[in-house]
Scaffold this motif. Structure first.
Motif, PDB file in Angstrom:
ATOM      1  N   ASN A  80       0.851  -1.186   0.000  1.00 20.79           N
ATOM      2  CA  ASN A  80       0.000   0.000   0.000  1.00 20.79           C
ATOM      3  C   ASN A  80       0.887   1.236   0.000  1.00 20.79           C
ATOM      4  N   PHE A  81       0.787   2.026  -1.033  1.00 21.06           N
ATOM      5  CA  PHE A  81       1.578   3.244  -1.117  1.00 21.06           C
ATOM      6  C   PHE A  81       0.922   4.349  -0.301  1.00 21.06           C
ATOM      7  N   PHE A  82       1.733   5.220   0.284  1.00 22.87           N
ATOM      8  CA  PHE A  82       1.239   6.333   1.082  1.00 22.87           C
ATOM      9  C   PHE A  82       1.119   7.567   0.201  1.00 22.87           C
ATOM     10  N   ARG A  83       0.016   8.297   0.385  1.00 21.49           N
ATOM     11  CA  ARG A  83      -0.179   9.567  -0.313  1.00 21.49           C
ATOM     12  C   ARG A  83      -0.710  10.592   0.684  1.00 21.49           C
ATOM     13  N   SER A  84      -0.303  11.828   0.495  1.00 23.87           N
ATOM     14  CA  SER A  84      -0.856  12.920   1.293  1.00 23.87           C
ATOM     15  C   SER A  84      -2.119  13.410   0.587  1.00 23.87           C
ATOM     16  N   GLU A 120      -7.458   1.113  -6.894  1.00 21.87           N
ATOM     17  CA  GLU A 120      -6.141   1.106  -6.250  1.00 21.87           C
ATOM     18  C   GLU A 120      -6.282   1.307  -4.750  1.00 21.87           C
ATOM     19  N   VAL A 121      -5.686   0.417  -3.976  1.00 23.17           N
ATOM     20  CA  VAL A 121      -5.690   0.528  -2.526  1.00 23.17           C
ATOM     21  C   VAL A 121      -4.405   1.235  -2.109  1.00 23.17           C
ATOM     22  N   PHE A 122      -4.548   2.280  -1.291  1.00 21.83           N
ATOM     23  CA  PHE A 122      -3.388   3.034  -0.824  1.00 21.83           C
ATOM     24  C   PHE A 122      -3.682   3.585   0.562  1.00 21.83           C
ATOM     25  N   ARG A 123      -2.681   4.235   1.152  1.00 21.63           N
ATOM     26  CA  ARG A 123      -2.827   4.836   2.474  1.00 21.63           C
ATOM     27  C   ARG A 123      -2.800   6.349   2.328  1.00 21.63           C
ATOM     28  N   ILE A 124      -3.641   7.003   3.111  1.00 28.24           N
ATOM     29  CA  ILE A 124      -3.667   8.460   3.137  1.00 28.24           C
ATOM     30  C   ILE A 124      -3.500   8.880   4.586  1.00 28.24           C
ATOM     31  N   GLY A 125      -2.811   9.982   4.789  1.00 24.50           N
ATOM     32  CA  GLY A 125      -2.599  10.426   6.159  1.00 24.50           C
ATOM     33  C   GLY A 125      -2.543  11.925   6.267  1.00 24.50           C
ATOM     34  N   GLY A 126      -2.846  12.406   7.433  1.00 19.93           N
ATOM     35  CA  GLY A 126      -2.823  13.836   7.704  1.00 19.93           C
ATOM     36  C   GLY A 126      -3.530  14.102   9.016  1.00 19.93           C
ATOM     37  N   LEU A 127      -4.044  15.307   9.147  1.00 19.72           N
ATOM     38  CA  LEU A 127      -4.780  15.687  10.340  1.00 19.72           C
ATOM     39  C   LEU A 127      -6.273  15.637  10.046  1.00 19.72           C
ATOM     40  N   VAL A 128      -7.050  15.182  11.024  1.00 13.23           N
ATOM     41  CA  VAL A 128      -8.505  15.196  10.887  1.00 13.23           C
ATOM     42  C   VAL A 128      -8.929  16.659  10.987  1.00 13.23           C
ATOM     43  N   GLU A 148      -6.023  15.793  15.090  1.00 17.42           N
ATOM     44  CA  GLU A 148      -5.016  14.793  15.447  1.00 17.42           C
ATOM     45  C   GLU A 148      -4.636  14.006  14.198  1.00 17.42           C
ATOM     46  N   GLY A 149      -3.461  13.413  14.229  1.00 17.27           N
ATOM     47  CA  GLY A 149      -2.964  12.659  13.091  1.00 17.27           C
ATOM     48  C   GLY A 149      -3.683  11.331  12.921  1.00 17.27           C
ATOM     49  N   MET A 150      -3.839  10.922  11.667  1.00 13.29           N
ATOM     50  CA  MET A 150      -4.439   9.639  11.350  1.00 13.29           C
ATOM     51  C   MET A 150      -3.876   9.129  10.030  1.00 13.29           C
ATOM     52  N   VAL A 151      -3.956   7.817   9.858  1.00  9.31           N
ATOM     53  CA  VAL A 151      -3.605   7.173   8.603  1.00  9.31           C
ATOM     54  C   VAL A 151      -4.734   6.212   8.281  1.00  9.31           C
ATOM     55  N   GLY A 152      -5.219   6.265   7.045  1.00  7.83           N
ATOM     56  CA  GLY A 152      -6.296   5.382   6.626  1.00  7.83           C
ATOM     57  C   GLY A 152      -5.884   4.571   5.420  1.00  7.83           C
ATOM     58  N   THR A 153      -6.382   3.349   5.341  1.00  4.87           N
ATOM     59  CA  THR A 153      -6.146   2.482   4.191  1.00  4.87           C
ATOM     60  C   THR A 153      -7.466   2.303   3.475  1.00  4.87           C
ATOM     61  N   GLY A 187     -14.259  10.939  -5.744  1.00  5.41           N
ATOM     62  CA  GLY A 187     -13.867  12.093  -4.957  1.00  5.41           C
ATOM     63  C   GLY A 187     -13.899  11.901  -3.455  1.00  5.41           C
ATOM     64  N   VAL A 188     -14.165  10.673  -3.001  1.00  5.05           N
ATOM     65  CA  VAL A 188     -14.216  10.376  -1.573  1.00  5.05           C
ATOM     66  C   VAL A 188     -13.301   9.189  -1.289  1.00  5.05           C
ATOM     67  N   PHE A 189     -12.493   9.318  -0.243  1.00  2.83           N
ATOM     68  CA  PHE A 189     -11.644   8.199   0.174  1.00  2.83           C
ATOM     69  C   PHE A 189     -12.493   7.270   1.036  1.00  2.83           C
ATOM     70  N   VAL A 190     -12.688   6.050   0.575  1.00  2.00           N
ATOM     71  CA  VAL A 190     -13.478   5.055   1.303  1.00  2.00           C
ATOM     72  C   VAL A 190     -12.493   4.181   2.071  1.00  2.00           C
ATOM     73  N   ALA A 191     -12.433   4.398   3.372  1.00  3.44           N
ATOM     74  CA  ALA A 191     -11.444   3.727   4.219  1.00  3.44           C
ATOM     75  C   ALA A 191     -11.949   2.373   4.683  1.00  3.44           C
ATOM     76  N   THR A 192     -11.041   1.410   4.692  1.00  3.76           N
ATOM     77  CA  THR A 192     -11.334   0.088   5.250  1.00  3.76           C
ATOM     78  C   THR A 192     -10.656  -0.079   6.608  1.00  3.76           C
TER      79      THR A 192
END
Length: 149
Positions: free
Chosen positions: A36-40, A53-61, A101-106, A112-117
Motif C-alpha cells: 500500500n503506497f502512502f499519499r498525502s 487502487e488501494v493506498f494509504r492516506i494520512g494527515g490531520l482530521v 489529530e494525526g491519522m492514517v487510513g487504508t 472524490g471520496v476516500f473510502v477507508a477500510t
C-alpha cells in the motif's frame, strides 16, 4: 567421464537459476496486492488514483468535519494543510481518534471520496507516522511536539 560431470554441473546450475527466477516471480505475484503506497491529501487531489487502487492516506482530521452517521458510519476530512480529502469509514474508530489529530487510513478513492477500510490514530501524545510528518512539513503546518509533555 569428465564431460559427464561437467554436463551434470551445468544442468544443476541451470536448474537452480530457473528455480530462483520462478520463486522470485511467485513472491512478486503474491505481494502485488499487499503493498500500500502512502499519499498525502495534496497528492491525492493533484493526481487522483484509480478507483480500484488501494493506498494509504494520512494527515490531520480537519476540525469541524467529523460527522457520525447511522450505525457505524463516520465521515470526516483529512488535510495536510494544502488540500482536504473527504473520508468515509464504516466501523469502530480507535479511541484516540479525534479532530486536529494525526491519522492514517487504508482504502481507495472513489468518486472524490476516500473510502477507508482501516483507520489508525496516533497512539500517544508525541507519535505521528513519519509519512504524515513529512507531508505536513512540506505544507509548512507541522508543529514540533512539546518536550515537556
Amino acid at each position: 567421464m569428465k564431460s559427464l560431470k561437467k554436463t551434470r554441473r551445468i544442468q544443476v546450475i541451470v536448474l537452480l537459476f530457473v528455480a530462483l527466477a520462478l520463486s522470485t516471480g511467485l513472491i512478486g505475484y503474491a505481494m502485488r496486492d499487499g503493498i500500500n503506497f502512502f499519499r498525502s491529501p495534496s497528492q491525492v487531489v493533484e493526481e487522483p488514483p484509480a478507483a480500484n487502487e488501494v493506498f494509504r492516506i494520512g494527515g490531520l482530521v480537519e476540525e469541524g468535519t467529523l460527522v457520525r452517521g447511522q450505525g457505524d458510519t463516520v465521515s470526516f476530512s483529512v488535510t495536510d494543510g494544502g488540500a482536504s480529502v473527504p473520508v468515509t469509514f464504516t466501523g469502530i474508530l480507535p479511541d484516540l481518534f479525534k479532530e486536529n489529530e494525526g491519522m492514517v487510513g487504508t482504502g481507495s478513492y472513489v468518486d472524490g471520496v476516500f473510502v477507508a477500510t482501516e483507520i489508525l490514530a496516533k497512539h500517544d501524545e508525541t507519535y505521528m507516522p513519519k509519512e504524515v510528518v513529512d507531508a505536513l512539513k512540506e505544507q509548512g503546518v507541522y508543529k514540533e511536539p512539546d518536550a515537556d509533555s
